[in-house]
Design a protein around this motif. Structure first.
Motif, short mmCIF file in Angstrom:
data_model
loop_
_atom_site.label_atom_id
_atom_site.label_comp_id
_atom_site.label_asym_id
_atom_site.label_seq_id
_atom_site.Cartn_x
_atom_site.Cartn_y
_atom_site.Cartn_z
N TRP A 118 0.97 -0.98 0.25
CA TRP A 118 -0.46 0.11 -0.16
C TRP A 118 1.15 1.08 -0.45
O TRP A 118 1.59 0.96 0.67
CB TRP A 118 -0.57 -0.06 1.45
CG TRP A 118 -2.34 -1.48 1.22
CD1 TRP A 118 -1.57 -2.24 2.35
CD2 TRP A 118 -2.15 -2.02 -0.10
NE1 TRP A 118 -2.76 -2.97 1.89
CE2 TRP A 118 -2.67 -3.45 0.93
CE3 TRP A 118 -2.81 -1.45 -1.03
CZ2 TRP A 118 -4.18 -4.21 -0.06
CZ3 TRP A 118 -3.98 -2.43 -1.57
CH2 TRP A 118 -4.31 -3.85 -1.07
N LEU A 145 -7.13 -5.67 3.78
CA LEU A 145 -6.43 -4.68 3.02
C LEU A 145 -4.78 -5.44 3.26
O LEU A 145 -3.99 -5.66 2.96
CB LEU A 145 -5.82 -3.11 3.55
CG LEU A 145 -7.29 -2.28 3.21
CD1 LEU A 145 -6.81 -1.22 2.76
CD2 LEU A 145 -6.70 -2.32 1.28
N LEU A 182 -14.84 0.79 -1.13
CA LEU A 182 -12.24 1.28 -0.98
C LEU A 182 -12.29 0.40 -2.66
O LEU A 182 -13.35 -0.44 -3.12
CB LEU A 182 -12.06 0.89 -0.24
CG LEU A 182 -11.95 -0.74 -0.22
CD1 LEU A 182 -11.08 -1.28 0.15
CD2 LEU A 182 -12.59 -1.56 1.09
N SER A 183 -11.86 0.76 -3.54
CA SER A 183 -10.87 0.86 -4.48
C SER A 183 -9.51 0.35 -4.41
O SER A 183 -9.01 1.65 -4.33
CB SER A 183 -11.26 0.98 -5.76
OG SER A 183 -12.45 1.48 -5.52
N VAL A 184 -9.13 -0.39 -5.06
CA VAL A 184 -7.52 -0.49 -4.66
C VAL A 184 -7.03 -0.80 -6.12
O VAL A 184 -7.46 -1.33 -7.39
CB VAL A 184 -7.18 -1.80 -3.89
CG1 VAL A 184 -7.88 -1.40 -2.15
CG2 VAL A 184 -6.89 -3.10 -4.96
N VAL A 213 -4.94 2.97 -2.67
CA VAL A 213 -6.11 2.67 -2.03
C VAL A 213 -7.19 4.02 -2.31
O VAL A 213 -7.06 4.70 -1.82
CB VAL A 213 -6.11 2.93 -0.87
CG1 VAL A 213 -7.92 1.92 -0.12
CG2 VAL A 213 -5.43 1.06 -0.90
N LEU A 225 -3.02 5.96 0.56
CA LEU A 225 -5.18 6.10 1.07
C LEU A 225 -5.22 7.20 1.05
O LEU A 225 -5.28 7.93 1.77
CB LEU A 225 -4.73 5.11 2.08
CG LEU A 225 -6.19 4.71 2.81
CD1 LEU A 225 -5.44 3.12 3.80
CD2 LEU A 225 -6.45 5.43 3.85
N THR A 271 -9.42 -11.44 -3.96
CA THR A 271 -9.74 -10.52 -3.23
C THR A 271 -10.99 -10.71 -2.72
O THR A 271 -10.86 -10.97 -1.25
CB THR A 271 -10.17 -9.19 -4.40
OG1 THR A 271 -8.91 -8.98 -5.06
CG2 THR A 271 -10.76 -8.10 -3.03
#
Length: 287
Positions: free
Chosen positions: A35, A199, A90-92, A63, A38, A110
């Motif tokens: 990550w 996450l 959320l989206s990553v 993120v 964010l 996922t």
């Protein structure tokens, strides 16, 4: 905005406090980790659309979290809406350095990551409905409490959207078949630790899968998904592209992540895209 307005905004529902962006960044972003950024926004149409629009300028591991989505999308362009701060939306951004023909496993990966991470943090039992729904039991019946949408961006990226109903009450459900962690009697509905757990689990599963060059068998993704998939062993109706329909028993997840359905004539049909309906004995839809 007056103090009174502020109270009736972010803090208007004391059961649904806002996420703590500073604490989440401190817990999740670290040198060498997946990550890299964010961001949390109060409201947006779709985190997937927003992140996809910026994918070219962002590093892998970005993120984007929304406290509320007004035009969230699921598979087959279905809408996904929920009250503000009632879930995780959320989206990553991922940029897998594995063969492209193995990217189809990402939504399933996922799902496994979300189910395993949230099960530990929330104390709720999750199962997976192929290909991308997360189910919990409410009053003895399985209900959808989460969904995943993966979309290709550019030549090297995938944006994965995740929506989880956390504190939705019965009268707030969009459809009777929906559920939430609260309705499943989860031991925790605090969204900060739930998001951290989700996450971190996704980072671990993605790292393992990538280290195996996207091989779902070598990374144990295939067997873990199958073990948690409530679709397997059931009679299902597959609603396929081109208005085709197939009814049979879901018997396996193959090496490409497709659902294998055996029809009454004994033939196996690998399904890579379509809508799957779980059927009760006698051919009726489950709730």
């Amino acid at each position: 905005m007056t103090p009174h307005d502020a109270f009736h905004g972010r803090w208007s529902d004391l059961d649904r406090p806002p996420l703590n962006a500073t604490a989440l960044r401190r817990a999740l972003i670290r040198p060498g980790g997946l990550w890299t950024s964010l961001d949390i926004v109060e409201a947006t149409g779709s985190t997937n659309s927003d992140l996809a629009a910026r994918a070219g300028e962002l590093a892998e591991g970005a993120v984007l979290v929304a406290e509320e989505q007004t035009a969230g999308r699921g598979r087959l362009d279905r809408s996904w809406t929920a009250p503000a701060r009632s879930g995780l939306f959320l989206s990553v951004l991922l940029k897998p350095d594995v063969p492209v023909d193995r990217w189809g496993w990402l939504p399933l990966l996922t799902g496994v990551a979300a189910a395993t991470g949230l099960a530990r943090a929330a104390g709720a039992d999750f199962t997976l409905k192929w290909p991308n729904d997360l189910l919990v039991k409410v009053g003895g019946e399985e209900r959808k409490t989460g969904g995943i949408l993966a979309e290709r961006v550019g030549t090297d990226g995938v944006v994965i959207g995740i929506g989880i109903n956390v504190t939705l009450r019965e009268d707030e459900l969009p459809v009777p078949q929906a559920g939430s962690l609260a309705l499943a009697d989860a031991i925790s509905t605090d969204r900060d630790p739930l998001l951290r757990a989700l996450l971190r689990s996704l980072e671990n599963w993605y790292g393992t899968w990538r280290a195996a060059n996207g091989d779902a068998h070598a990374s144990r993704l295939q067997e873990t998904y199958a073990a948690g998939c409530s679709t397997l062993g059931l009679t299902v109706r597959a609603e396929l592209p081109g208005d085709r329909t197939l009814v049979g028993e879901a018997v396996a997840i193959d090496s490409d992540g497709r659902l294998v359905v055996t029809t009454p004539d004994g033939k196996d049909h690998p399904i890579g895209a379509g809508d799957i309906v779980h059927l009760r004995p006698g051919g009726q839809d489950t709730p």
